[in-house]
Structure formats: structure tokens, C-alpha cells
Enzyme design. Sequence first.
Site, PDB file in Angstrom:
ATOM      1  N   PRO A   1      -9.956  -2.146 -11.306  1.00  0.00           N
ATOM      2  CA  PRO A   1      -9.004  -3.259 -11.416  1.00  0.00           C
ATOM      3  C   PRO A   1      -8.040  -3.325 -10.231  1.00  0.00           C
ATOM      4  O   PRO A   1      -7.506  -2.306  -9.789  1.00  0.00           O
ATOM      5  CB  PRO A   1      -8.270  -2.948 -12.714  1.00  0.00           C
ATOM      6  CG  PRO A   1      -9.232  -2.142 -13.515  1.00  0.00           C
ATOM      7  CD  PRO A   1      -9.988  -1.315 -12.522  1.00  0.00           C
ATOM      8  N   CYS A   2      -7.818  -4.553  -9.763  1.00  0.00           N
ATOM      9  CA  CYS A   2      -6.928  -4.759  -8.617  1.00  0.00           C
ATOM     10  C   CYS A   2      -5.502  -5.096  -9.031  1.00  0.00           C
ATOM     11  O   CYS A   2      -4.586  -5.068  -8.201  1.00  0.00           O
ATOM     12  CB  CYS A   2      -7.473  -5.862  -7.713  1.00  0.00           C
ATOM     13  SG  CYS A   2      -7.473  -7.511  -8.472  1.00  0.00           S
ATOM     14  N   GLU A   3      -5.287  -5.420 -10.302  1.00  0.00           N
ATOM     15  CA  GLU A   3      -3.966  -5.892 -10.741  1.00  0.00           C
ATOM     16  C   GLU A   3      -2.826  -4.929 -10.402  1.00  0.00           C
ATOM     17  O   GLU A   3      -1.727  -5.383 -10.056  1.00  0.00           O
ATOM     18  CB  GLU A   3      -3.977  -6.172 -12.252  1.00  0.00           C
ATOM     19  CG  GLU A   3      -4.747  -7.410 -12.661  1.00  0.00           C
ATOM     20  CD  GLU A   3      -6.233  -7.151 -12.825  1.00  0.00           C
ATOM     21  OE1 GLU A   3      -6.975  -8.077 -13.186  1.00  0.00           O
ATOM     22  OE2 GLU A   3      -6.664  -5.996 -12.567  1.00  0.00           O
TER      23      GLU A   3
END
Length: 321
Positions: free
Chosen positions: A79-81
Amino acid sequence: MGRITIIDLFSGAGGFSLGFRKAGFIIRLAVDINHAAARTYSLNFPHTIVVEDDIRNLTGKDIRYLVGDDIQIVIGSPPCEPYTGANPLRMREPLDRLYLDERGELTLEYIRMVGELSPKIFVMENVPSIANTESLREAIKLEFRRVGYEKIFFNYLKAEDYGNPSKRTRVFISNIPLNPPKLKRRTTVWDAINDLSDPKMVNAIPNHEIQEVNERKMKDLAKTEIDDYITMFRGSSGRNIPLYIRLNPNKLAPTVLGNSKFIHPYESRFLTVREQARLMSYPDFHVFLGNKDEQYNQVGEAVPVALSTAIARQIMSEYYA
């Protein structure tokens, strides 16, 4: 040449895998916790084992039990969040994003799994801001050294350089340098979507249905000019990021985000999921499952197929020819 086995962690809807399959690799197993994405992946990769689970529940031994010991390449997109500036809740301290954020720690889980599987090559995709500070870069290199990989490359690639119709700069962290040859010509929005049939008519193209909106939103769509937008949201740095942009047909589309929908260049409607998937260079035979929001999200969180194909072809030609 034998079967070159690939494992895809955080596989999503399969954009990363699809490029490698196009280049001639065999995708043996994929892991994703999201139910809709796992269903989409399973439908489009019927010969791949799909594990719908939290990677924290899995070990390299589990994966070897399912596919054997000859795992050549591990790819994946944690995940990049936790790292992106578009996240208004991003932690202030860069190292906290990796070590304290619950989703940021999934990057460490990817690294753990690479260490347990010991592939010849690994490629991990994320937003550039995962490596925009020296402290984060050094921490990531340290974690890979701990599992046996001394040389780490931070490869910054733009999807539009490889034929993708939307802008997308990403870093691919790997144990090999990645520099696939760029294309000279850019693909515009209209290049990508102009040949699609009218979604108001009955057609056989999957995911090509108009999303109905209320009367107020319809008026907003109608009065939005090309390159203009309906609203904005505020990112972690306080920067306002446009949302619901009417696309310019003669330019690249902006970066496709998981929560984004674009307005058609000439019509007062949002792009269909299929049109948006075209902006991420997905072929029309790749079908997305789940509700409409889940489908848009799968498209927006993917590695563009044109970019993953370019990377895979470089790896095939340089390491497996």
C-alpha cells in the site's frame, strides 16, 4: 528455457502481473487481502493460485508448499497510502510511515517474504515519496540487507514514457537496475478511448456502462470545461488536489487515483470503468469484478500494464534470454 516462476504480492487486480504474463513469464501465485480485487485477479488469471489473505498470516514456507521451491521473481505493490502526499493523514516523520503506520509496515512484510523466498529478482512498486528522504531510503536498504540483498536500486519510471495514456511516476525498488527503452510517441486520452462503442448502447465490452448520477451532479458535469474540475481535496502537505477533472482529449490524463473518476472530454458523464482502465493500458478482455467503486479503485491502484510490460520485457531479455 523452462518455466520462470513469479509470485505477485499485493497483487490487486493484476496490472503488474499482466505485463509479466505478456512478456512470457508464468505467474504461479498471487496474494491480496481485498475480496473484490482477489476475485478480479482469479477471473483473469485462471491458472494462477490466488490467496485471499493478509500477508502477515503467511510465510515463505506456506508459499513454497503451494508452488514449489523454484521461485525466480517476486513482484508486488505494498500500500502506498502511508507514503503519498495525497493522504491527509500521512505521518509527519518519514520513518514512522515505515515502522509505525500499520499499512506502512506492510512494506516490511513484503521484504520479509522476499527474504524467506530468496528469489533471483524482486521488484517492489510504490509512490516516489516512499524514498524521497535519505532516512527512508537507508531504512529500506537496511531491511533488504537484513534478508540477504546487498545491492538495492531505486528506479524512477514514468508510465507515459512507455505508452500509458495517463501520467504516473513510480519508484520500482529492486535488486537489479531497471531502465527499459522509452517510446518516442505519447498516447493521448483520445488515442486511448475514441474507438470504444457508445456506452449508452448495448455492447459486449465489459465494464463499459455509464454510472448514473443525481441531477445536481449532472449539472456540475455539464458546466465543467476541459481541464477544469468539480472539487478538490487537501493532501498531507496542505496542497489542494483536483478531483473530477474533465479530460483534455489531446493530452495525457492526470494520474489515475483509487478514488478518482474523470469526466469524459465531450460528454457530461464520468468515464466508464472500461474507459478509465484504458487510461491504465488494460486490455478490454481484462474484466473487473465488485461494485462500481471497487472497480474504479482497482483500476486506480494498479501498475499500468504498459509500464509493467516494459519492465518485464527488459528482465526477460537481460536475465532469461
